[in-house]
Design a protein around this motif. Structure first.
Motif, PDB file in Angstrom:
ATOM      1  N   GLU A   3     -33.095 -40.063 -44.729  1.00 33.51           N
ATOM      2  CA  GLU A   3     -33.651 -38.735 -44.483  1.00 33.51           C
ATOM      3  C   GLU A   3     -33.096 -38.209 -43.167  1.00 33.51           C
ATOM      4  N   LEU A   4     -32.946 -36.898 -43.082  1.00 29.32           N
ATOM      5  CA  LEU A   4     -32.509 -36.241 -41.861  1.00 29.32           C
ATOM      6  C   LEU A   4     -33.507 -35.138 -41.540  1.00 29.32           C
ATOM      7  N   ARG A   5     -34.006 -35.120 -40.271  1.00 29.72           N
ATOM      8  CA  ARG A   5     -34.953 -34.082 -39.851  1.00 29.72           C
ATOM      9  C   ARG A   5     -34.393 -33.348 -38.644  1.00 29.72           C
ATOM     10  N   VAL A   6     -34.491 -32.027 -38.695  1.00 24.99           N
ATOM     11  CA  VAL A   6     -34.069 -31.181 -37.579  1.00 24.99           C
ATOM     12  C   VAL A   6     -35.296 -30.397 -37.138  1.00 24.99           C
ATOM     13  N   LEU A   7     -35.660 -30.535 -35.872  1.00 31.51           N
ATOM     14  CA  LEU A   7     -36.811 -29.842 -35.318  1.00 31.51           C
ATOM     15  C   LEU A   7     -36.340 -28.853 -34.268  1.00 31.51           C
ATOM     16  N   PHE A   8     -36.918 -27.648 -34.286  1.00 39.41           N
ATOM     17  CA  PHE A   8     -36.583 -26.664 -33.262  1.00 39.41           C
ATOM     18  C   PHE A   8     -37.609 -25.546 -33.240  1.00 39.41           C
TER      19      PHE A   8
ATOM     20  N   GLN B 214     -38.503 -21.524 -33.211  1.00 37.97           N
ATOM     21  CA  GLN B 214     -37.927 -20.347 -33.856  1.00 37.97           C
ATOM     22  C   GLN B 214     -37.399 -19.322 -32.854  1.00 37.97           C
ATOM     23  N   LYS B 215     -37.887 -19.326 -31.620  1.00 41.18           N
ATOM     24  CA  LYS B 215     -37.558 -18.263 -30.685  1.00 41.18           C
ATOM     25  C   LYS B 215     -36.968 -18.723 -29.356  1.00 41.18           C
ATOM     26  N   SER B 216     -37.209 -19.930 -28.937  1.00 42.87           N
ATOM     27  CA  SER B 216     -36.829 -20.335 -27.579  1.00 42.87           C
ATOM     28  C   SER B 216     -35.315 -20.412 -27.400  1.00 42.87           C
ATOM     29  N   PRO B 217     -34.843 -20.052 -26.214  1.00 45.27           N
ATOM     30  CA  PRO B 217     -33.412 -20.156 -25.911  1.00 45.27           C
ATOM     31  C   PRO B 217     -32.907 -21.601 -25.970  1.00 45.27           C
ATOM     32  N   ALA B 218     -33.778 -22.557 -25.683  1.00 37.72           N
ATOM     33  CA  ALA B 218     -33.384 -23.968 -25.717  1.00 37.72           C
ATOM     34  C   ALA B 218     -32.992 -24.416 -27.127  1.00 37.72           C
ATOM     35  N   SER B 219     -33.541 -23.763 -28.137  1.00 38.62           N
ATOM     36  CA  SER B 219     -33.263 -24.129 -29.526  1.00 38.62           C
ATOM     37  C   SER B 219     -32.180 -23.264 -30.175  1.00 38.62           C
ATOM     38  N   ALA B 220     -31.606 -22.327 -29.431  1.00 36.26           N
ATOM     39  CA  ALA B 220     -30.648 -21.378 -30.012  1.00 36.26           C
ATOM     40  C   ALA B 220     -29.451 -22.076 -30.666  1.00 36.26           C
ATOM     41  N   GLN B 221     -28.861 -23.041 -29.998  1.00 34.68           N
ATOM     42  CA  GLN B 221     -27.697 -23.727 -30.559  1.00 34.68           C
ATOM     43  C   GLN B 221     -28.071 -24.556 -31.793  1.00 34.68           C
ATOM     44  N   THR B 222     -29.262 -25.128 -31.784  1.00 31.88           N
ATOM     45  CA  THR B 222     -29.713 -25.908 -32.941  1.00 31.88           C
ATOM     46  C   THR B 222     -29.944 -24.991 -34.137  1.00 31.88           C
ATOM     47  N   ARG B 223     -30.557 -23.829 -33.902  1.00 37.94           N
ATOM     48  CA  ARG B 223     -30.748 -22.855 -34.992  1.00 37.94           C
ATOM     49  C   ARG B 223     -29.396 -22.432 -35.560  1.00 37.94           C
ATOM     50  N   GLU B 224     -28.448 -22.184 -34.680  1.00 35.01           N
ATOM     51  CA  GLU B 224     -27.115 -21.786 -35.116  1.00 35.01           C
ATOM     52  C   GLU B 224     -26.440 -22.901 -35.917  1.00 35.01           C
ATOM     53  N   PHE B 225     -26.600 -24.143 -35.464  1.00 34.21           N
ATOM     54  CA  PHE B 225     -26.046 -25.285 -36.192  1.00 34.21           C
ATOM     55  C   PHE B 225     -26.602 -25.335 -37.617  1.00 34.21           C
ATOM     56  N   VAL B 226     -27.916 -25.167 -37.751  1.00 37.50           N
ATOM     57  CA  VAL B 226     -28.543 -25.216 -39.078  1.00 37.50           C
ATOM     58  C   VAL B 226     -28.029 -24.070 -39.944  1.00 37.50           C
TER      59      VAL B 226
ATOM     60  N   CYS C 209     -41.222 -25.243 -35.180  1.00 38.16           N
ATOM     61  CA  CYS C 209     -42.523 -25.313 -34.531  1.00 38.16           C
ATOM     62  C   CYS C 209     -42.424 -24.643 -33.169  1.00 38.16           C
ATOM     63  N   SER C 210     -43.364 -23.801 -32.863  1.00 39.57           N
ATOM     64  CA  SER C 210     -43.351 -23.084 -31.602  1.00 39.57           C
ATOM     65  C   SER C 210     -43.372 -24.047 -30.415  1.00 39.57           C
ATOM     66  N   GLN C 211     -42.486 -23.811 -29.468  1.00 38.13           N
ATOM     67  CA  GLN C 211     -42.385 -24.540 -28.208  1.00 38.13           C
ATOM     68  C   GLN C 211     -41.962 -26.008 -28.338  1.00 38.13           C
ATOM     69  N   VAL C 212     -41.429 -26.422 -29.469  1.00 37.67           N
ATOM     70  CA  VAL C 212     -40.934 -27.790 -29.606  1.00 37.67           C
ATOM     71  C   VAL C 212     -39.500 -27.846 -29.089  1.00 37.67           C
ATOM     72  N   GLN C 213     -39.123 -28.969 -28.496  1.00 38.46           N
ATOM     73  CA  GLN C 213     -37.750 -29.144 -28.034  1.00 38.46           C
ATOM     74  C   GLN C 213     -36.873 -29.464 -29.247  1.00 38.46           C
ATOM     75  N   PRO C 214     -35.637 -28.976 -29.266  1.00 39.61           N
ATOM     76  CA  PRO C 214     -34.766 -29.244 -30.415  1.00 39.61           C
ATOM     77  C   PRO C 214     -34.422 -30.731 -30.495  1.00 39.61           C
ATOM     78  N   GLN C 215     -34.574 -31.283 -31.692  1.00 35.49           N
ATOM     79  CA  GLN C 215     -34.342 -32.709 -31.910  1.00 35.49           C
ATOM     80  C   GLN C 215     -33.685 -32.944 -33.268  1.00 35.49           C
ATOM     81  N   LEU C 216     -32.997 -34.058 -33.370  1.00 30.27           N
ATOM     82  CA  LEU C 216     -32.398 -34.491 -34.623  1.00 30.27           C
ATOM     83  C   LEU C 216     -32.836 -35.930 -34.857  1.00 30.27           C
TER      84      LEU C 216
END
Length: 98
Positions: free
Chosen positions: A13-18, A20-32, A53-60
C-alpha cells in the motif's frame, strides 16, 4: 522508469498525506496531480491512498509485507525529490523480498 510498474510487486500500500491549502504541501499536491494517473495506470489494483487533512505535514508512507511500514516527511521537497523518495521506497520493498 521501470520502477513505477513495480509498486504492486514491492509494496502492499502507498499513502500520501497532505494539507489541501498549506504552502508546505504545495509540492506534494503537485506531485499527486502530475503522477497519480500514471502510477495507477501501471498498477491498477494497487491501493494508492490520498489523504487530505487540514494542517497535516506532507508525508509519504509505504506498507510492505508483514505490516512493515516506512514513512518520509515531504515538507520542503521538490517534485523530483519526492519522486526519488518514492523510487527508493519501491526499491527497498524489492530488497526486503530477497
Amino acid at each position: 522508469m521501470a520502477w513505477r510498474g513495480q509498486l504492486s510487486r514491492n509494496l502492499k500500500e502507498l499513502r500520501v498525506l497532505f494539507c489541501q491549502k498549506s504552502p508546505a504541501s504545495a509540492q506534494t499536491r503537485e506531485f499527486v496531480e502530475r503522477n497519480y494517473k500514471d502510477l495507477k495506470t501501471l498498477n491498477p489494483k494497487f491501493p494508492i491512498l490520498i489523504r487530505e487533512c487540514s494542517q497535516v505535514q506532507p508525508q509519504l508512507w509505504a506498507r510492505y509485507d508483514k505490516g512493515v511500514e516506512r514513512g518520509f516527511n515531504l515538507e520542503g521537497l521538490t517534485e523530483a525529490q519526492i519522486t526519488k523518495v518514492l523510487k527508493e521506497l519501491v526499491e527497498a520493498g524489492g530488497a526486503l523480498k530477497v
